[in-house]
Design an enzyme around this catalytic site. Structure first.
Site, PDB file in Angstrom:
ATOM      1  N   GLY A  37       0.824  -1.200   0.000  1.00 19.73           N
ATOM      2  CA  GLY A  37       0.000   0.000   0.000  1.00 19.73           C
ATOM      3  C   GLY A  37       0.860   1.252   0.000  1.00 19.73           C
ATOM      4  O   GLY A  37       0.517   2.276   0.599  1.00 19.73           O
ATOM      5  N   GLY A  77      -0.486   4.889  -0.949  1.00 18.49           N
ATOM      6  CA  GLY A  77      -1.462   5.559  -0.100  1.00 18.49           C
ATOM      7  C   GLY A  77      -0.795   6.591   0.803  1.00 18.49           C
ATOM      8  O   GLY A  77       0.434   6.632   0.931  1.00 18.49           O
ATOM      9  N   MET A  87      -0.756   6.923   4.115  1.00 19.32           N
ATOM     10  CA  MET A  87       0.005   6.321   5.206  1.00 19.32           C
ATOM     11  C   MET A  87       1.175   5.517   4.675  1.00 19.32           C
ATOM     12  O   MET A  87       2.243   5.483   5.299  1.00 19.32           O
ATOM     13  CB  MET A  87      -0.905   5.433   6.065  1.00 19.32           C
ATOM     14  CG  MET A  87      -1.727   6.183   7.090  1.00 19.32           C
ATOM     15  SD  MET A  87      -0.745   7.241   8.185  1.00 19.32           S
ATOM     16  CE  MET A  87       0.537   6.123   8.733  1.00 19.32           C
ATOM     17  N   ALA A 142      -6.340  -2.398  15.127  1.00 19.75           N
ATOM     18  CA  ALA A 142      -7.136  -1.368  14.469  1.00 19.75           C
ATOM     19  C   ALA A 142      -6.482  -0.002  14.589  1.00 19.75           C
ATOM     20  O   ALA A 142      -6.848   0.929  13.876  1.00 19.75           O
ATOM     21  CB  ALA A 142      -8.540  -1.330  15.066  1.00 19.75           C
ATOM     22  N   ASN A 143      -5.517   0.123  15.482  1.00 20.71           N
ATOM     23  CA  ASN A 143      -4.818   1.397  15.652  1.00 20.71           C
ATOM     24  C   ASN A 143      -3.389   1.095  16.076  1.00 20.71           C
ATOM     25  O   ASN A 143      -3.161   0.347  17.026  1.00 20.71           O
ATOM     26  CB  ASN A 143      -5.522   2.255  16.707  1.00 20.71           C
ATOM     27  CG  ASN A 143      -4.995   3.670  16.752  1.00 20.71           C
ATOM     28  OD1 ASN A 143      -3.830   3.911  17.048  1.00 20.71           O
ATOM     29  ND2 ASN A 143      -5.854   4.635  16.471  1.00 20.71           N
ATOM     30  N   HIS A 189     -12.913  12.000  12.956  1.00 26.10           N
ATOM     31  CA  HIS A 189     -11.892  11.821  11.933  1.00 26.10           C
ATOM     32  C   HIS A 189     -12.127  12.771  10.761  1.00 26.10           C
ATOM     33  O   HIS A 189     -13.194  13.384  10.660  1.00 26.10           O
ATOM     34  CB  HIS A 189     -11.874  10.382  11.412  1.00 26.10           C
ATOM     35  CG  HIS A 189     -11.202   9.417  12.326  1.00 26.10           C
ATOM     36  ND1 HIS A 189     -11.886   8.749  13.326  1.00 26.10           N
ATOM     37  CD2 HIS A 189      -9.921   8.992  12.396  1.00 26.10           C
ATOM     38  CE1 HIS A 189     -11.040   7.962  13.971  1.00 26.10           C
ATOM     39  NE2 HIS A 189      -9.844   8.083  13.427  1.00 26.10           N
ATOM     40  N   LYS A 212     -12.320   9.680   5.594  1.00 20.75           N
ATOM     41  CA  LYS A 212     -12.286   8.335   6.182  1.00 20.75           C
ATOM     42  C   LYS A 212     -13.518   7.545   5.744  1.00 20.75           C
ATOM     43  O   LYS A 212     -14.645   8.053   5.797  1.00 20.75           O
ATOM     44  CB  LYS A 212     -12.220   8.414   7.710  1.00 20.75           C
ATOM     45  CG  LYS A 212     -12.034   7.055   8.378  1.00 20.75           C
ATOM     46  CD  LYS A 212     -11.699   7.208   9.848  1.00 20.75           C
ATOM     47  CE  LYS A 212     -11.549   5.853  10.532  1.00 20.75           C
ATOM     48  NZ  LYS A 212     -10.475   5.036   9.932  1.00 20.75           N
ATOM     49  N   GLY A 256     -12.216   1.622  13.390  1.00 21.01           N
ATOM     50  CA  GLY A 256     -11.776   0.388  14.034  1.00 21.01           C
ATOM     51  C   GLY A 256     -11.310   0.633  15.452  1.00 21.01           C
ATOM     52  O   GLY A 256     -11.500  -0.214  16.340  1.00 21.01           O
TER      53      GLY A 256
END
Length: 244
Positions: free
Chosen positions: A9, A12, A14, A107-108, A138, A142, A148
């Site tokens: 990824g 993207g 991130m 999830a984080n 957020h 998003k 999450g």
């Protein structure tokens, strides 16, 4: 020797941050960048890369879960999954893969979120009759709601309240039930991520809040997770394991 790392990824937002952080680190080497959209120096599929590889960090999309895990299983490479929004089938696929390779899933990827998750669990146990509400904010781009992380925090509270029911997007015309754990989602502007959990007893309210100011913190957390995962046996790991 540097940790040979593949970023899945990489195109993207991130993924780009993660690549920059890895390139600036002293103990990790960016072995390969992968994105289905391709580009200069970017593989469209992980199988296209044939060099040395110690670990994969995924900041792509939950829909990539199956091909990503299939590659990691075939290459016997541990993987850090930092995407959210997985379906039940995709979560089951993650659990299945963890029986064959080390998988870190959260999830984080924030260490701060990991710490407040512990606090949420402890506070829910200490105040068993309190009303619990999770509010998450957020940016307007998003895709998943609730986040999450919000679900993770609500489930942490539910561990201390197994009879509770998690309610997302409260609506209708009825009073709040005591066993509810509510989640409210707000989407606006360019907010990186704010999560706050409220515990109200009627005589007092306790709030536990985490506010992210820079998305780089998630990349740093994923790198810490990768370092932690190296050398571990097959299994499913998360931020609780990392913070101890």
């Amino acid at each position: 020797m540097a940790i040979e790392t593949m970023v899945y990824g990489a195109n993207g937002h991130m993924g780009q941050i993660l690549c920059q952080r890895i390139e600036a680190s002293e103990d990790m080497h960016l072995a390969a960048k992968v994105s289905h959209s391709g580009g200069e120096g970017i593989f469209k599929a992980p199988e296209e890369y044939e060099g040395p590889l110690d670990i994969v960090i995924d900041f792509s999309n939950h829909q990539a879960t199956e091909p990503l895990l299939s590659f990691c299983e075939s290459a016997s490479v541990p993987v850090v999954i930092a995407t959210t929004g997985q379906t039940e089938d995709e979560l089951a696929r993650i659990r299945n893969a963890s029986e064959k390779i080390p998988v870190f899933y959260s999830a984080n990827m924030s260490l701060g979120i990991a710490l407040i998750t512990k606090l949420v669990r402890e506070t829910a146990a200490k105040f068993p009759g309190s009303d619990i509400e999770v509010v998450e904010i957020h940016h307007n781009r998003k895709l998943d709601a609730p986040s999450g992380t919000a679900i993770m925090l609500a489930e942490a509270a539910k561990e201390a309240r197994p009879d509770s029911e998690i309610i997302t997007g409260r609506n209708g015309h009825h009073k709040r039930e005591q066993n509810e754990i509510g989640i409210s989602s707000v989407r606006m502007g360019n907010i990186v991520g704010t999560h706050e959990v409220f515990f109200s007893t009627g005589t007092q309210t306790i709030s536990i809040r985490h506010e992210a100011h820079d998305r780089a913190l998630f990349a740093d957390g994923a790198m810490d997770a990768a370092r932690y995962l190296l050398g571990k046996p097959s299994g499913l790991y998360n931020m609780d394991d990392l913070v101890g």
